[in-house]
Write an enzyme that holds these catalytic residues in place. Structure first.
Site, PDB file in Angstrom:
ATOM      1  N   HIS A  75       0.847  -1.208   0.000  1.00  0.00           N
ATOM      2  CA  HIS A  75       0.000   0.000   0.000  1.00  0.00           C
ATOM      3  C   HIS A  75       0.877   1.251   0.000  1.00  0.00           C
ATOM      4  CE1 HIS A  75      -2.708   3.168   1.455  1.00  0.00           C
ATOM      5  NE2 HIS A  75      -1.899   3.330   2.492  1.00  0.00           N
ATOM      6  N   ASP A 104       6.779  22.096 -26.010  1.00  0.00           N
ATOM      7  CA  ASP A 104       6.663  20.739 -25.458  1.00  0.00           C
ATOM      8  C   ASP A 104       7.731  20.600 -24.382  1.00  0.00           C
ATOM      9  OD1 ASP A 104       6.444  17.893 -25.048  1.00  0.00           O
ATOM     10  OD2 ASP A 104       5.485  17.796 -27.012  1.00  0.00           O
ATOM     11  N   TRP A 140       7.542  -0.562   3.980  1.00  0.00           N
ATOM     12  CA  TRP A 140       8.053   0.102   2.775  1.00  0.00           C
ATOM     13  C   TRP A 140       9.473   0.603   2.986  1.00  0.00           C
ATOM     14  CZ3 TRP A 140       9.297   5.340   1.523  1.00  0.00           C
ATOM     15  CH2 TRP A 140       9.186   6.245   2.588  1.00  0.00           C
ATOM     16  N   SER A 167      12.754   5.886 -13.782  1.00  0.00           N
ATOM     17  CA  SER A 167      11.667   6.661 -14.380  1.00  0.00           C
ATOM     18  C   SER A 167      11.599   8.064 -13.778  1.00  0.00           C
ATOM     19  CB  SER A 167      10.346   5.918 -14.166  1.00  0.00           C
ATOM     20  OG  SER A 167       9.268   6.794 -14.266  1.00  0.00           O
ATOM     21  N   SER A 168      11.662   8.140 -12.447  1.00  0.00           N
ATOM     22  CA  SER A 168      11.535   9.448 -11.811  1.00  0.00           C
ATOM     23  C   SER A 168      12.719  10.344 -12.128  1.00  0.00           C
ATOM     24  CB  SER A 168      11.440   9.309 -10.292  1.00  0.00           C
ATOM     25  OG  SER A 168      10.294   8.601  -9.961  1.00  0.00           O
ATOM     26  N   HIS A 251      13.867  11.328   3.772  1.00  0.00           N
ATOM     27  CA  HIS A 251      13.314  12.614   4.154  1.00  0.00           C
ATOM     28  C   HIS A 251      13.189  13.563   2.964  1.00  0.00           C
ATOM     29  CE1 HIS A 251      11.517  15.460   6.738  1.00  0.00           C
ATOM     30  NE2 HIS A 251      12.165  16.353   6.012  1.00  0.00           N
ATOM     31  N   GLU A 253      12.548  12.638   0.128  1.00  0.00           N
ATOM     32  CA  GLU A 253      11.396  12.071  -0.565  1.00  0.00           C
ATOM     33  C   GLU A 253      10.081  12.651  -0.046  1.00  0.00           C
ATOM     34  OE1 GLU A 253      10.823  10.173  -3.128  1.00  0.00           O
ATOM     35  OE2 GLU A 253       8.703   9.709  -2.784  1.00  0.00           O
ATOM     36  N   TYR A 255       9.560  15.505   0.945  1.00  0.00           N
ATOM     37  CA  TYR A 255       9.391  16.827   0.337  1.00  0.00           C
ATOM     38  C   TYR A 255       9.182  16.740  -1.164  1.00  0.00           C
ATOM     39  CZ  TYR A 255       9.661  19.037   4.711  1.00  0.00           C
ATOM     40  OH  TYR A 255       9.344  19.414   5.979  1.00  0.00           O
ATOM     41  N   SER A 266      -0.165  27.370  -4.214  1.00  0.00           N
ATOM     42  CA  SER A 266       0.272  28.739  -4.492  1.00  0.00           C
ATOM     43  C   SER A 266      -0.290  29.262  -5.810  1.00  0.00           C
ATOM     44  CB  SER A 266       1.796  28.814  -4.537  1.00  0.00           C
ATOM     45  OG  SER A 266       2.335  28.291  -3.351  1.00  0.00           O
ATOM     46  N   HIS A 300      16.023  12.068  12.161  1.00  0.00           N
ATOM     47  CA  HIS A 300      14.859  12.169  13.057  1.00  0.00           C
ATOM     48  C   HIS A 300      13.942  10.956  12.905  1.00  0.00           C
ATOM     49  CE1 HIS A 300      12.660  14.873   9.865  1.00  0.00           C
ATOM     50  NE2 HIS A 300      12.407  13.606   9.634  1.00  0.00           N
ATOM     51  N   HIS A 301      14.193  10.138  11.896  1.00  0.00           N
ATOM     52  CA  HIS A 301      13.460   8.870  11.793  1.00  0.00           C
ATOM     53  C   HIS A 301      14.138   7.770  12.595  1.00  0.00           C
ATOM     54  CE1 HIS A 301      10.796  10.276   8.537  1.00  0.00           C
ATOM     55  NE2 HIS A 301      11.830  11.022   8.210  1.00  0.00           N
ATOM     56  N   THR A 326       8.765  26.379   6.347  1.00  0.00           N
ATOM     57  CA  THR A 326       7.416  25.854   6.146  1.00  0.00           C
ATOM     58  C   THR A 326       6.396  26.830   6.718  1.00  0.00           C
ATOM     59  OG1 THR A 326       8.416  23.686   6.482  1.00  0.00           O
ATOM     60  CG2 THR A 326       6.026  23.761   6.330  1.00  0.00           C
ATOM     61  N   LYS A 329       5.732  29.732   4.459  1.00  0.00           N
ATOM     62  CA  LYS A 329       4.796  29.446   3.375  1.00  0.00           C
ATOM     63  C   LYS A 329       3.364  29.520   3.862  1.00  0.00           C
ATOM     64  CE  LYS A 329       6.127  27.053   0.143  1.00  0.00           C
ATOM     65  NZ  LYS A 329       7.058  26.956  -0.961  1.00  0.00           N
ATOM     66  N   ARG A 448       2.295   0.596  15.294  1.00  0.00           N
ATOM     67  CA  ARG A 448       1.896   0.520  13.892  1.00  0.00           C
ATOM     68  C   ARG A 448       2.292  -0.831  13.315  1.00  0.00           C
ATOM     69  NH1 ARG A 448       6.478   4.259  10.809  1.00  0.00           N
ATOM     70  NH2 ARG A 448       5.362   3.563   8.971  1.00  0.00           N
TER      71      ARG A 448
HETATM   72  C1  HEM Z   1       7.247  20.322   9.723  1.00  0.00           C
HETATM   73  C2  HEM Z   1       7.509  19.332   8.969  1.00  0.00           C
HETATM   74  C3  HEM Z   1       7.760  17.908   9.410  1.00  0.00           C
HETATM   75  C4  HEM Z   1       8.391  17.415  10.500  1.00  0.00           C
HETATM   76  C5  HEM Z   1       9.012  18.210  11.621  1.00  0.00           C
HETATM   77  C6  HEM Z   1       8.338  15.965  10.412  1.00  0.00           C
HETATM   78  C7  HEM Z   1       8.885  15.090  11.331  1.00  0.00           C
HETATM   79  C8  HEM Z   1       8.794  13.717  11.270  1.00  0.00           C
HETATM   80  C9  HEM Z   1       9.418  12.801  12.180  1.00  0.00           C
HETATM   81  C10 HEM Z   1      10.285  13.209  13.359  1.00  0.00           C
HETATM   82  C11 HEM Z   1       9.106  11.536  11.793  1.00  0.00           C
HETATM   83  C12 HEM Z   1       9.579  10.224  12.432  1.00  0.00           C
HETATM   84  C13 HEM Z   1       8.644   9.761  13.454  1.00  0.00           C
HETATM   85  C14 HEM Z   1       8.983   8.405  13.975  1.00  0.00           C
HETATM   86  O1  HEM Z   1       9.126   7.454  13.170  1.00  0.00           O
HETATM   87  O2  HEM Z   1       9.083   8.262  15.200  1.00  0.00           O
HETATM   88  C15 HEM Z   1       8.274  11.641  10.629  1.00  0.00           C
HETATM   89  C16 HEM Z   1       7.748  10.569   9.939  1.00  0.00           C
HETATM   90  C17 HEM Z   1       7.170  10.667   8.695  1.00  0.00           C
HETATM   91  N1  HEM Z   1       6.892  11.847   8.019  1.00  0.00           N
HETATM   92 FE1  HEM Z   1       7.208  13.730   8.697  1.00  0.00          FE
HETATM   93  N2  HEM Z   1       7.698  15.607   9.279  1.00  0.00           N
HETATM   94  C18 HEM Z   1       7.335  16.763   8.636  1.00  0.00           C
HETATM   95  C19 HEM Z   1       6.691  16.859   7.430  1.00  0.00           C
HETATM   96  C20 HEM Z   1       6.384  15.787   6.633  1.00  0.00           C
HETATM   97  C21 HEM Z   1       5.918  15.885   5.270  1.00  0.00           C
HETATM   98  C22 HEM Z   1       5.716  17.172   4.519  1.00  0.00           C
HETATM   99  C23 HEM Z   1       5.727  14.629   4.835  1.00  0.00           C
HETATM  100  C24 HEM Z   1       5.235  14.132   3.500  1.00  0.00           C
HETATM  101  C25 HEM Z   1       4.601  14.804   2.630  1.00  0.00           C
HETATM  102  C26 HEM Z   1       6.066  13.721   5.906  1.00  0.00           C
HETATM  103  C27 HEM Z   1       5.990  12.360   5.804  1.00  0.00           C
HETATM  104  C28 HEM Z   1       6.390  11.503   6.788  1.00  0.00           C
HETATM  105  C29 HEM Z   1       6.332  10.067   6.659  1.00  0.00           C
HETATM  106  C30 HEM Z   1       5.848   9.283   5.434  1.00  0.00           C
HETATM  107  C31 HEM Z   1       6.799   9.540   7.859  1.00  0.00           C
HETATM  108  C32 HEM Z   1       6.843   8.085   8.278  1.00  0.00           C
HETATM  109  C33 HEM Z   1       7.922   7.323   7.666  1.00  0.00           C
HETATM  110  C34 HEM Z   1       7.898   5.891   8.139  1.00  0.00           C
HETATM  111  O3  HEM Z   1       8.460   5.605   9.199  1.00  0.00           O
HETATM  112  O4  HEM Z   1       7.306   5.046   7.445  1.00  0.00           O
HETATM  113  N3  HEM Z   1       6.454  14.463   6.995  1.00  0.00           N
HETATM  114  N4  HEM Z   1       8.104  12.992  10.327  1.00  0.00           N
HETATM  115 CU    CU Z   2      11.594  13.014   7.865  1.00  0.00          CU
END
Ligand code: HEM
Ligand code: CU
Lengths: 529, 175
Positions: A75, A104, A140, A167-168, A251, A253, A255, A266, A300-301, A326, A329, A448
């Site tokens: 998923h 084009d 994933w 591709s990307s 990370h 990604e 963005y 915008s 941070h992950h 951010t 914006k 999770r």
């Molecule tokens: C202010 C902006 C952001 C901050 C400070 C932030 C911070 C974080 C942090 C610290 C985690 C890790 C949490 C953990 O696993 O314990 C996380 C996970 C995640 N964030 Fe963000 N994030 C932000 C914006 C975004 C944006 C814009 C996206 C996507 C469009 C995003 C997508 C994700 C995803 C997909 C995960 C989970 C990844 C995984 O473990 O599978 N985040 N974020």
């Molecule tokens: Cu991140």
């Protein structure tokens, strides 16, 4: 389509299957990308429905845990690489040449290739669900050593990722080459619509980060089959290294998924607030700073893997720092609406909802970015709630907004505004019912990626599942609206929205097969944002 | 194709290839970084200086011994003593008992790790069963020795540290 082509004097296009398979036309390829993304949205969505059905009640009801895990894994891969990214590339293909006054994309044949790799790659990925040992089920994020236990699906998973990456990267190169070389005279960089800017920056993120992922998964492949020990402690490797490589890609990604959404919003908000975008230059700089900073926050992950205290602090502060651009914006969008003559057509509704709900996702992100509290939140439903706020009510809402905004330009007909509004309100309510309770589940400790849970979590999970089913069904309405609009309706004017600015509104609706074959003469008014 | 397009495209492709290389460069970079900072608990190897003239410090530090077996290896591992009081600057020996519980010959590799992480910079081994692969014949039991010294520079706030080993099945072709 084949009958239409005959009475078409100045607008020659190939006919039938050939038109689509061998297409090098940016509009056709854009359409292909968008349709593909929509199909993948439903494929990934059905997997989400399976997940929510299983979680509706505690206990194991419908699927066995292994299959549940492969649903969670596939998923995510499909939604990220199959739905959100191709939808963004589709919009870029359709709109960027129109927005900068180019005939084009710069590399039309590569454009064709980067699209047609996708169906092939996803066929590979989805076929793994039917293989011995089941589909990939290690998440994933593909952390070793767990992911190395994947059965026959493993090499298919890796090659699918390679294809998606290729591709990307080709798509990204094409976008940059177009914007840097094919702008109409007078369209200077700081005059470009913000959507174009966000895509240029996103493209750089793609080119810088995807090859690193490709390297990481190649190391997984050689670890499993060729005796290398990149991530194998027994041979002197370290599984934590994979997490560093993955999140160095991962990370940026997030963005890659978010910046095009920023670009869309915008465009849409100024059009319906009937005011120029507030702080255009600061928007460009904020986007660029977010992109650069996104390469310095990856750990941070990984707060809980045992980083040294200095590392934890560095990545915590860097993460806090990224919230500043951010915030710039978000303030700019609000300032654009401030005292504007606003109307609330469907694109505007989705964009406003984006601003609010994405900000909620940003706030939960900030909470997760605080190292000591992340030890509690990590790997719980709180994280699931966070990324669905930024991705579903963030990226997907913005994509919906874009489709409603430009659909009349693509089809030549107005969509059904009443149905569009219904689609919006149902999506808004159901997605919040779906994801808001997950914050509380996470804070209460529900992990999770599990198919069963303690009964104390039962009520909130049931509510969440109801929201999930409602959201899923609502999206069928979206398909109906789009098809209805493609088939007919009220004729759309060239400038579909009275407040809309930009070159794309100077061509007829539907946009002819060929546009700007000779560069347009740009007036001052055409360059307004 | 326009000349400008060609140039941009080439540059970007090159950039993508460089980033692919960077992914691989992260591997040695990570190792160097961990070595310098001692982050992932990897310990270092020293040559023992027999005629040590330096005085042994009068501090006492507790060293605890921990043992783990990776799931793929049908062995048992335990330290002979659970912990030891040592004086920084002096060499000591500790023994682990390893047992193969199947009747097939298996080669294993022990991976050491020290915590707290900061202590790993000050934990020196002159001799260790983890330096090479170890063969155990079917049902064989062996005593394996590690000779170590805690450096006198060990920060004062560290009063005890843990030496942990995990035995893995050795990969073919690796030593
Ligand atoms: C202010 C902006 C952001 C901050 C400070 C932030 C911070 C974080 C942090 C610290 C985690 C890790 C949490 C953990 O696993 O314990 C996380 C996970 C995640 N964030 Fe963000 N994030 C932000 C914006 C975004 C944006 C814009 C996206 C996507 C469009 C995003 C997508 C994700 C995803 C997909 C995960 C989970 C990844 C995984 O473990 O599978 N985040 N974020
Ligand atoms: Cu991140």
């Amino acid at each position: 389509m084949s009958t239409l082509a005959h009475d078409d004097h100045h607008d020659h296009k190939p006919t039938g299957l050939k038109r689509w398979f061998f297409s090098t036309n940016h509009k056709d390829i854009g359409t292909l990308y968008l349709i593909f993304a929509l199909v993948m949205f439903f494929v990934g969505g059905s997997m989400a429905m399976i997940i929510r059905a299983e979680l509706f009640q505690p206990g194991l009801q419908f699927v066995d845990p292994q299959f549940y895990n492969s649903m969670v894994t596939v998923h995510a891969l499909i939604m990220i690489f199959g739905a959100v990214m191709p939808a963004g590339v589709g919009l870029a293909n359709w709109m960027i040449p129109l927005m900068v006054g180019a005939p084009d994309m710069a590399l039309p044949r590569m454009n064709n290739m980067s699209f047609w790799i996708l169906p092939f790659a996803f066929a590979l990925l989805i076929s793994t669900l039917f293989m011995e040992g089941g589909g990939p089920a290690g998440g994933w994020t593909m952390y070793p050593p767990l992911v190395l236990q994947t059965g026959n699906a493993f090499p298919f998973l890796i090659f699918a990722i390679h294809f998606l990456g290729v591709s990307s990267i080709m798509g990204a190169i094409n976008i940059i080459a177009t914007v840097f070389n094919m702008r109409a005279p007078g369209m200077t960089l700081m005059k470009m619509p913000l959507f174009v800017w966000t895509w240029v920056i996103t493209s750089f993120l793609l080119i810088a980060s995807l090859p690193v992922l490709a390297g990481g998964v190649t190391m997984l492949l050689t670890d499993k089959y060729f005796g290398t020990s990149f991530f194998d402690a027994a041979g002197g490797g370290d599984p934590v290294l994979f997490q560093h490589i993955f999140w160095f890609f991962g990370h940026p990604e997030v963005y890659i998924l978010a910046l095009p959404a920023f670009g869309i919003v915008s465009q849409v908000i100024p059009a319906f607030a009937r005011k120029p975008l507030f702080g255009y230059a600061s928007m460009v700089y904020a986007t660029a700073s977010i992109a650069i900073l996104s390469f310095f926050v990856w750990a941070h992950h990984m707060f809980t893997v045992g980083l040294p205290i200095k590392g934890e602090l560095f990545f915590m502060y860097a993460t806090m720092l990224i919230a500043v651009p951010t915030g710039v914006k978000v303030f700019n969008w609000i300032a654009t609406m401030w005292k504007g003559a606003m109307t609330f057509e469907t694109p505007m509704l989705f964009s406003i909802a984006f601003v609010i709900l994405f900000t909620i996702g940003g706030f939960s992100g900030l909470m997760l970015g605080i190292t000591p509290v992340d030890f509690q939140y990590h790997d719980t439903y709180f994280v699931v709630a966070h990324f669905h706020y930024v991705l579903l009510t963030g990226a997907i809402f913005a994509l919906m907004s874009a489709v409603y905004y430009w659909l009349p330009k693509w089809t030549g007909y107005m969509y059904d505004e009443r149905l569009g509004k219904i689609h919006f309100w149902l999506s808004l309510i159901s997605s919040n019912v779906l994801f808001f309770p997950q914050h509380f589940l996470g804070l209460a400790g529900m992990p999770r990626r599990i198919p069963d849970y303690n009964i104390q979590f039962a009520d909130f999970n049931a509510i969440s599942s109801i929201g999930g089913f409602a959201y899923g069904i609502t999206q069928l309405l979206f398909v109906y609206i789009v098809i209805k609009c493609a088939l007919g309706g009220k004729k759309a004017k060239p400038r579909v929205w009275e407040g809309a600015k930009g070159l794309e509104w100077t061509v007829p609706s539907p946009a002819p097969f060929h546009t700007f074959e000779t560069p347009p003469k740009l007036t001052k008014e055409m360059l307004e944002h | 194709m326009q000349r400008g397009v060609k140039k941009t495209t080439l540059k970007l492709f090159l950039f993508a290839i460089l980033m692919f290389g960077f992914g691989y460069a992260m591997v040695p970079l990570y190792d160097v970084f961990c070595d310098i900072t001692g982050i992932n608990g990897k310990t270092s190897r020293v040559v023992e200086n027999k005629n040590q003239s330096n005085v042994v410090s009068d501090r006492w530090v507790k060293v605890k011994f921990d043992a783990n077996i990776n799931g793929n290896l049908p062995w048992r591992l335990k330290p002979q003593v659970r912990n030891m009081k040592v004086q920084p600057g002096k060499f000591y020996e500790a023994t682990y008992i390893v047992e193969n519980i199947l009747d097939v010959d298996i080669v294993g590799q022990a991976i050491p790790s020290v915590s707290p992480q900061i202590a790993s910079l000050y934990f020196k081994k002159s001799e260790c069963f983890c330096f090479v692969n170890q063969l155990l014949k079917g049902y064989e039991t062996k005593e394996m020795v590690v000779r170590f010294e805690v450096d006198k520079e060990l920060p004062d706030d560290v009063t005890s540290l843990t030496l942990s080993y995990t035995f893995f099945r050795a990969k073919a072709g690796n030593s």
